[in-house]
Scaffold this active site. Structure first.
Site, PDB file in Angstrom:
ATOM      1  CB  VAL A   9      -1.103   0.014   0.865  1.00  0.00           C
ATOM      2  CG1 VAL A   9      -1.986  -1.242   0.974  1.00  0.00           C
ATOM      3  CG2 VAL A   9       0.166  -0.098   2.836  1.00  0.00           C
ATOM      4  CB  SER A  10       0.270   4.965  -1.582  1.00  0.00           C
ATOM      5  OG  SER A  10       0.419   4.122  -2.682  1.00  0.00           O
ATOM      6  CB  SER A  11      -0.026   6.265   2.696  1.00  0.00           C
ATOM      7  OG  SER A  11      -1.143   5.179   2.933  1.00  0.00           O
ATOM      8  CD  GLN A  14      -3.243   3.192   1.021  1.00  0.00           C
ATOM      9  OE1 GLN A  14      -2.143   3.346   1.154  1.00  0.00           O
ATOM     10  NE2 GLN A  14      -4.188   3.654   0.082  1.00  0.00           N
ATOM     11  CB  SER A  37       5.001   5.960  -2.657  1.00  0.00           C
ATOM     12  OG  SER A  37       4.698   5.554  -4.646  1.00  0.00           O
TER      13      SER A  37
END
Length: 205
Positions: A9-11, A14, A37
């Site tokens: 996931v990007s962060s 999440q 990211s």
């Protein structure tokens, strides 16, 4: 043969649970995951997974963009998987689970992924072109203002709007920028930008 899942996931905010549940449903027994990211080239768990895999292993991702955000990077990762004589299974693409012959599986796997990569890259180009055209039309009509700055009176983030007001207030009291940065946890470059904008606005008045 081991089924190995890679989740991303990007962060940090999440959740990876959805990807984990999909892995469990297809028999993945080993999972590596990053909360970074896809544009970040330094993803430690991805590299750890690439070092871990062995011949005939199956690398599982829920979608191709979990591996990377651009064609070049995805191709690079796929090549590393292929060099280990492993294959890649993407859960939102046609499954090759019924094919036992490793060579045939690898051939079909590569054909499907190359087609998907081409389609995804083409869609991204079309989206960027539509965005560019939309911006040009908005500029011609005088309606385009660009994306709101993170720390500004128009920020979409309520907390950052409050912080912006505090920065303006402290600048008005001649508090040193280094001190404002330390007290509010905002980068000095951002505070310099706000100070300069305030100065330009004063000149306009």
């Amino acid at each position: 043969m081991t089924k190995i899942g890679y989740a991303r996931v990007s962060s940090k905010e999440q959740n990876l649970q959805r990807q984990y549940e999909k892995f469990e449903s297809v028999g993945v027994t080993k999972i590596f995951s990053d909360k970074l990211s896809g544009k970040n080239n330094n993803r430690p768990k991805l590299q750890e997974m690439l070092n871990y895999i062995r011949e005939s292993d199956i690398i599982v991702v829920t979608e191709l963009d979990r591996l990377g955000r651009n064609n070049k990077e995805v191709t690079y990762i796929m090549n590393q998987i292929q060099e280990k004589n492993a294959t890649l299974e993407i859960l939102n693409l046609p499954s090759l689970s019924g094919i036992q012959d490793d060579n045939l599986r690898r051939l079909l796997n590569n054909l499907i992924i190359e087609l998907f990569k081409y389609t995804a890259e083409n869609e991204r180009k079309q989206i960027r072109e539509r965005q560019r055209q939309g911006i040009e039309i908005a500029k011609e009509k005088g309606k385009y203002k660009g994306r709101p700055l993170a720390y500004s009176a128009d920020s979409t983030d309520k907390q950052k709007r409050v912080t912006y007001k505090k920065i303006v207030e402290m600048l008005g009291k001649d508090v040193p920028i280094t001190q404002i940065s330390k007290d509010l946890g905002v980068a000095r470059n951002t505070i310099y930008r706000i100070r300069d904008e305030l100065g330009r606005n004063e000149l306009i008045r």
